[in-house]
Design a protein around this motif. Structure first.
Motif, PDB file in Angstrom:
ATOM      1  N   ASP A 235      -8.253  19.027 -25.447  1.00 18.42           N
ATOM      2  CA  ASP A 235      -8.214  20.400 -24.947  1.00 18.42           C
ATOM      3  C   ASP A 235      -9.582  20.828 -24.425  1.00 18.42           C
ATOM      4  O   ASP A 235     -10.605  20.616 -25.075  1.00 18.42           O
TER       5      ASP A 235
ATOM      6  N   TYR B  99     -13.855  25.561 -17.242  1.00 18.01           N
ATOM      7  CA  TYR B  99     -13.377  24.866 -18.431  1.00 18.01           C
ATOM      8  C   TYR B  99     -14.086  23.513 -18.536  1.00 18.01           C
ATOM      9  O   TYR B  99     -14.199  22.783 -17.552  1.00 18.01           O
TER      10      TYR B  99
ATOM     11  N   GLU C 205       2.871  25.864 -14.800  1.00 13.26           N
ATOM     12  CA  GLU C 205       2.127  24.636 -15.065  1.00 13.26           C
ATOM     13  C   GLU C 205       1.712  23.937 -13.783  1.00 13.26           C
ATOM     14  O   GLU C 205       2.399  24.015 -12.756  1.00 13.26           O
TER      15      GLU C 205
ATOM     16  N   ALA D  38      -6.683  30.342 -19.361  1.00 10.30           N
ATOM     17  CA  ALA D  38      -5.696  29.306 -19.074  1.00 10.30           C
ATOM     18  C   ALA D  38      -5.740  28.222 -20.152  1.00 10.30           C
ATOM     19  O   ALA D  38      -6.759  28.032 -20.833  1.00 10.30           O
ATOM     20  N   SER D  39      -4.644  27.521 -20.298  1.00 14.37           N
ATOM     21  CA  SER D  39      -4.594  26.350 -21.166  1.00 14.37           C
ATOM     22  C   SER D  39      -4.838  25.127 -20.297  1.00 14.37           C
ATOM     23  O   SER D  39      -4.089  24.865 -19.354  1.00 14.37           O
ATOM     24  N   VAL D  40      -5.905  24.380 -20.593  1.00 13.84           N
ATOM     25  CA  VAL D  40      -6.263  23.213 -19.784  1.00 13.84           C
ATOM     26  C   VAL D  40      -6.403  22.012 -20.717  1.00 13.84           C
ATOM     27  O   VAL D  40      -7.131  22.073 -21.708  1.00 13.84           O
ATOM     28  N   THR D  41      -5.715  20.932 -20.401  1.00 12.33           N
ATOM     29  CA  THR D  41      -5.744  19.731 -21.240  1.00 12.33           C
ATOM     30  C   THR D  41      -6.026  18.497 -20.391  1.00 12.33           C
ATOM     31  O   THR D  41      -5.807  18.486 -19.179  1.00 12.33           O
TER      32      THR D  41
ATOM     33  N   GLU E 238     -13.142  27.021 -22.571  1.00 11.95           N
ATOM     34  CA  GLU E 238     -13.592  27.851 -21.464  1.00 11.95           C
ATOM     35  C   GLU E 238     -15.035  28.281 -21.733  1.00 11.95           C
ATOM     36  O   GLU E 238     -15.301  29.089 -22.614  1.00 11.95           O
TER      37      GLU E 238
ATOM     38  N   PHE F  18      -2.879  22.092 -16.394  1.00 15.25           N
ATOM     39  CA  PHE F  18      -3.275  23.481 -16.623  1.00 15.25           C
ATOM     40  C   PHE F  18      -2.050  24.378 -16.605  1.00 15.25           C
ATOM     41  O   PHE F  18      -1.066  24.119 -15.909  1.00 15.25           O
ATOM     42  N   GLU F  19      -2.119  25.415 -17.428  1.00 16.75           N
ATOM     43  CA  GLU F  19      -1.017  26.370 -17.531  1.00 16.75           C
ATOM     44  C   GLU F  19      -1.583  27.779 -17.421  1.00 16.75           C
ATOM     45  O   GLU F  19      -2.490  28.157 -18.155  1.00 16.75           O
TER      46      GLU F  19
END
Length: 251
Positions: free
Chosen positions: A89, A98, A124, A76-79, A92, A118-119
């Motif tokens: 950013d 994360y 999203e 996942a993309s987590v910011t 993982e 998170f995406e």
């Protein structure tokens, strides 16, 4: 206390609904943001795990509302976004786990709103919480070896307490109650009562040494501040630890 937390956790699981259809219902996000209020002149190595700031996020997909940790979500993309940070950013570190640390630029600023986005597969989600101040805590300054410590909050109202003990002389973390998976994070964050005491076991103080005891009071996000995930099972909590020097003398 663990039994009490589990009871509240079970109530929230039952309220999660009998079906979990779609991204918003099936994705569980659990976040814990920690800061440490370091006294002037006190520095600790990274292995103490008492960073000036650290944020951990667990993501999981749930097909059964009674199993929060059904399937960890990898890739996942987590910011992270906050006034004092801009955008950072997460990395993982393990499947579905994360992490972001102070050495990555993360800063804990009481009163600021922390936002985690998170995406997952193009969908999203977001959760946000306002960072609390460190609690006023009473902790004894000296102990006998193996003595339990009752940390008592004297100012502040918190849904739970987190703590860690670091042996400064031997550079070793001896005890903490920090969660290490999505389920334990859920139980930690699920309390709906005010908690003002925490018992630290004597196993954390088994030898003569100087210890740093960190105690933080958790504030959890309002369900309305969570979107794109199952609101009954997703939580985001923040705490700043107050740090205390405790000495165990030789017998």
């Amino acid at each position: 206390m663990l039994l009490l937390l589990s009871m509240f956790a079970c109530d929230r699981l039952q309220n999660a609904g009998e079906t979990v259809d779609g991204f918003g219902d099936t994705t569980v996000a659990q976040g814990l943001l920690l800061g440490a209020d370091f006294p002037e002149g006190l520095t600790l190595p990274p292995e103490s795990q008492l960073y000036s700031a650290a944020c951990k996020v667990f993501l999981a997909e749930v097909t059964d509302t009674e199993d929060v940790s059904d399937a960890p979500v990898s890739g996942a993309s987590v910011t992270y976004v906050a006034d004092g940070n801009g955008k950072l950013d997460f990395a993982e570190e393990d499947v579905g786990e994360y992490m972001l640390y102070s050495m990555d630029g993360l800063a804990y600023q009481p009163g600021d709103e922390a936002v985690v986005r998170f995406e997952v597969s193009g969908d999203e989600g977001e959760m946000r919480v306002v960072m609390p101040e460190a609690p006023e805590v009473e902790v004894p300054t000296s102990l006998a070896s193996g003595e339990n410590v009752r940390a008592r909050v004297t100012e502040g109202r918190f849904s739970n307490l987190v703590a860690a003990v670091f042996d400064v002389d031997h550079e070793k973390l001896t005890w903490d109650n920090l969660p290490d998976d999505v389920g334990s994070t859920y139980e930690l964050n699920a309390s709906d009562v005010v908690v003002d005491e925490l018992l630290i076991p004597g196993d954390a103080f088994t030898r003569a040494a100087t210890y740093v005891v960190g105690v933080g009071g958790l504030v959890t996000a309002d369900p309305d501040d969570i979107s794109g995930g199952n609101r009954s099972l997703s939580t985001f909590a923040a705490a700043q630890m107050s740090l205390h020097i405790v000495t165990v003398e030789k017998d």
